[in-house]
Design a protein around this motif. Structure first.
Motif, PDB file in Angstrom:
ATOM      1  N   ASN A   1      11.811  40.985  43.923  1.00 32.17           N
ATOM      2  CA  ASN A   1      11.909  41.196  45.245  1.00 32.17           C
ATOM      3  C   ASN A   1      13.028  40.602  45.665  1.00 32.17           C
ATOM      4  O   ASN A   1      13.168  40.421  46.930  1.00 32.17           O
ATOM      5  CB  ASN A   1      10.523  40.860  46.074  1.00 32.17           C
ATOM      6  N   THR A   2      13.855  40.089  44.951  1.00 35.55           N
ATOM      7  CA  THR A   2      14.811  39.483  45.259  1.00 35.55           C
ATOM      8  C   THR A   2      15.937  40.183  46.391  1.00 35.55           C
ATOM      9  O   THR A   2      16.327  39.790  47.389  1.00 35.55           O
ATOM     10  CB  THR A   2      16.047  38.856  44.158  1.00 35.55           C
ATOM     11  N   LEU A   3      16.383  41.582  45.756  1.00 39.38           N
ATOM     12  CA  LEU A   3      17.156  42.152  46.760  1.00 39.38           C
ATOM     13  C   LEU A   3      16.366  42.427  47.975  1.00 39.38           C
ATOM     14  O   LEU A   3      16.981  42.649  48.965  1.00 39.38           O
ATOM     15  CB  LEU A   3      17.626  43.390  46.059  1.00 39.38           C
ATOM     16  N   LEU A   4      15.196  42.841  47.992  1.00 40.06           N
ATOM     17  CA  LEU A   4      14.508  43.026  49.181  1.00 40.06           C
ATOM     18  C   LEU A   4      14.331  42.178  50.163  1.00 40.06           C
ATOM     19  O   LEU A   4      14.716  42.169  51.347  1.00 40.06           O
ATOM     20  CB  LEU A   4      12.930  43.410  48.804  1.00 40.06           C
ATOM     21  N   PHE A   5      14.184  40.945  49.697  1.00 40.46           N
ATOM     22  CA  PHE A   5      13.942  39.740  50.519  1.00 40.46           C
ATOM     23  C   PHE A   5      15.442  39.538  50.994  1.00 40.46           C
ATOM     24  O   PHE A   5      15.672  38.846  52.044  1.00 40.46           O
ATOM     25  CB  PHE A   5      13.564  38.312  49.869  1.00 40.46           C
ATOM     26  N   THR A   6      16.617  39.616  50.194  1.00 41.68           N
ATOM     27  CA  THR A   6      17.806  39.328  50.804  1.00 41.68           C
ATOM     28  C   THR A   6      18.312  40.275  52.017  1.00 41.68           C
ATOM     29  O   THR A   6      18.752  39.998  52.936  1.00 41.68           O
ATOM     30  CB  THR A   6      19.102  39.805  49.650  1.00 41.68           C
ATOM     31  N   LEU A   7      17.711  41.589  52.010  1.00 44.06           N
ATOM     32  CA  LEU A   7      18.089  42.582  52.880  1.00 44.06           C
ATOM     33  C   LEU A   7      17.158  41.897  54.241  1.00 44.06           C
ATOM     34  O   LEU A   7      17.774  42.061  55.334  1.00 44.06           O
ATOM     35  CB  LEU A   7      17.554  43.904  52.759  1.00 44.06           C
TER      36      LEU A   7
END
Length: 479
Positions: free
Chosen positions: A390-396
């Protein structure tokens, strides 16, 4: 529909480059063996097909049926009567055996097994537990599951998707556990796919996703066979795509990403502590940058006096506002992450260290960025990797919260978090709530959510997942 005499064979002979043809004279009619270069195993074709036909050359063979009946190939063989059947087998690495001018052939499985060997997957390194990982071969991936699930209830249903790629997809489940409605829904969605080609399992995941959700992932994925087996034993369905090392599982719950494969080979206390650390680091990574901006711009009276003085002394010479400064820091770290992911492995590590340490220190010394902002940005970026899927989701979400915090302050952040939670709570996939077992509250499922209980205490399978058999073990085993 059966084609006119010799039409199928002529079409295959006009295939072009890569076609191999070997004709063997027998006591009956001549036998033609057709195979496709690079798709077949040369040793299998030679040892199991050509030698078998040569050994039977003194027999009177006059039809494909007699080839099938009189010659033992040692590998899978079946009779094809239509051009469509022949072409599918031929393109998938089967050798076709024609007898004379007959329009029927025998397809023998001579597919090559060349490819990446089974090893520990790069995305799921563990210190305890199995180290085998899925590869790009569907046959090997199915074998990795079969050797762990030794029961006739383990079912596999094969489908082909893609007008040009004709990619094989295997839907796996345990018949006595998985709900038939879930299996049928998965099969229906895959059969409804009409696309030029399927290159990777992520293509299938996009069709299985909840159409209501466009940001949060709604399909589980893993490269570890032991993880897939444990999910199958809980009533889930696995989807294996030929050519992809990533196996999909549905239904999916968010707690799956908090749980590590290694948790099930450690003591419950150690596993529970690791899960708490992942949740804490993920929440801190998500909220810290936005809180840093909000407290400086609108709610600085919440910060203790000594801490506030330290921050003000560090940020006073900075030419940017706290909001602009944090956006710059986060974007710089995101750029470094993307560059590191795509750099050659030889240069990736050194350049990422240079970017994170040297450039960060130079920016602080030059007075362009403050030390607290760089520190919070670095901590936030590192913490996101505790839940890597979920790295990219949390980045957004982190950037959105920083924008809201910089514009609307703490009240805006609270409202946005409440809206986000209400939206996530409403999500479900294949009848399973996304935030189960916390929303809705299912007490029995919490034994393996965040706090991990002993295996002997987990009598029932997760009730949040639709299934036909909820009993995992006998009550008498409970300690």
């Amino acid at each position: 529909m059966k084609l006119d005499k010799d039409t199928s064979k002529k079409k295959l002979l006009s295939f072009g480059n890569g076609l191999r043809l070997r004709t063997i004279k027998t006591a009956g009619k001549p036998v033609d063996i057709l195979s496709l270069d690079a798709m077949v195993s040369d040793k299998t074709v030679s040892d199991c097909v050509i030698e078998s036909v040569v050994r039977a050359a003194d027999q009177k063979i006059t039809s494909a049926q007699e080839v099938f009946d009189k010659i033992a190939f040692g590998v899978g063989a079946e009779i094809c009567v239509t051009y469509e059947q022949m072409l599918k087998k031929f393109l998938n690495g089967n050798s076709l055996i024609f007898c004379g001018d007959e329009n029927t052939c025998v397809a023998v499985d001579t597919r090559t097994t060349e490819g990446r060997s089974i090893a520990q997957p790069p995305t799921s390194n563990v210190t305890k537990g199995p180290r085998e990982g899925f590869v790009e071969s569907m046959q090997q991936n199915v074998t990795l599951l079969r050797k762990r699930i030794k029961t006739v209830d383990f079912k596999i249903e094969n489908l082909n998707v893609g007008r040009y790629t004709d990619t094989m997809i295997s839907v796996c489940y345990i018949n006595s556990i998985a709900a038939r409605t879930t299996v049928d829904m998965v099969l229906q969605k895959i059969r409804a796919i009409d696309i030029d080609g399927i290159v990777d399992s992520s293509y299938i995941a996009s069709f299985l996703d909840n159409p209501k959700c466009s940001v949060f992932k709604m399909v589980g994925s893993t490269e570890k066979p032991d993880v897939v087996v444990s999910r199958l034993l809980e009533g889930r369905v696995a989807i294996i795509v030929d050519g992809s090392p990533i196996v999909l599982t549905v239904p999916y719950m968010f707690v799956e990403d908090i749980q590590s494969p290694e948790d099930y080979y450690d003591a419950p206390v150690i596993a529970s502590m690791g899960r708490f650390l992942r949740i804490f680091s993920a929440l801190a990574s998500l909220l810290l940058p936005a809180l840093y901006v909000t407290f400086q711009l609108y709610n600085y009276h919440i910060i203790p006096a000594k801490f506030l003085i330290t921050i003000l002394s560090s940020t006073d010479p900075i030419p940017f506002t706290p909001f602009t400064e944090m956006i710059v820091v986060l974007v710089l770290f995101d750029i470094l992450r993307e560059a590191n992911a795509r750099m050659p492995s030889i240069a990736g590590l050194s350049l990422s260290i240079i970017g994170a340490v040297v450039l960060g220190d130079a920016a602080v010394r030059a007075g362009l960025l403050s030390a607290p902002a760089v520190m919070i940005g670095a901590l936030s970026s590192v913490g996101l990797y505790t839940i890597p899927d979920n790295t990219l989701l949390f980045t957004l979400l982190r950037l959105i919260l920083v924008f809201i915090g910089g514009i609307m302050g703490l009240h805006g952040m609270i409202l946005s978090i409440m809206f986000l939670l209400s939206y996530v709570i409403s999500l479900e996939t294949f009848g399973t709530p996304y935030l189960a077992p916390f929303a809705p509250n299912i007490l029995s499922d919490r034994k393996d959510a965040i706090m991990k209980k002993k295996l002997t205490d987990q009598i029932k399978r997760p009730l949040a997942i639709k299934q036909d058999n909820v009993t995992r073990q006998e009550e008498s085993n409970e300690q």
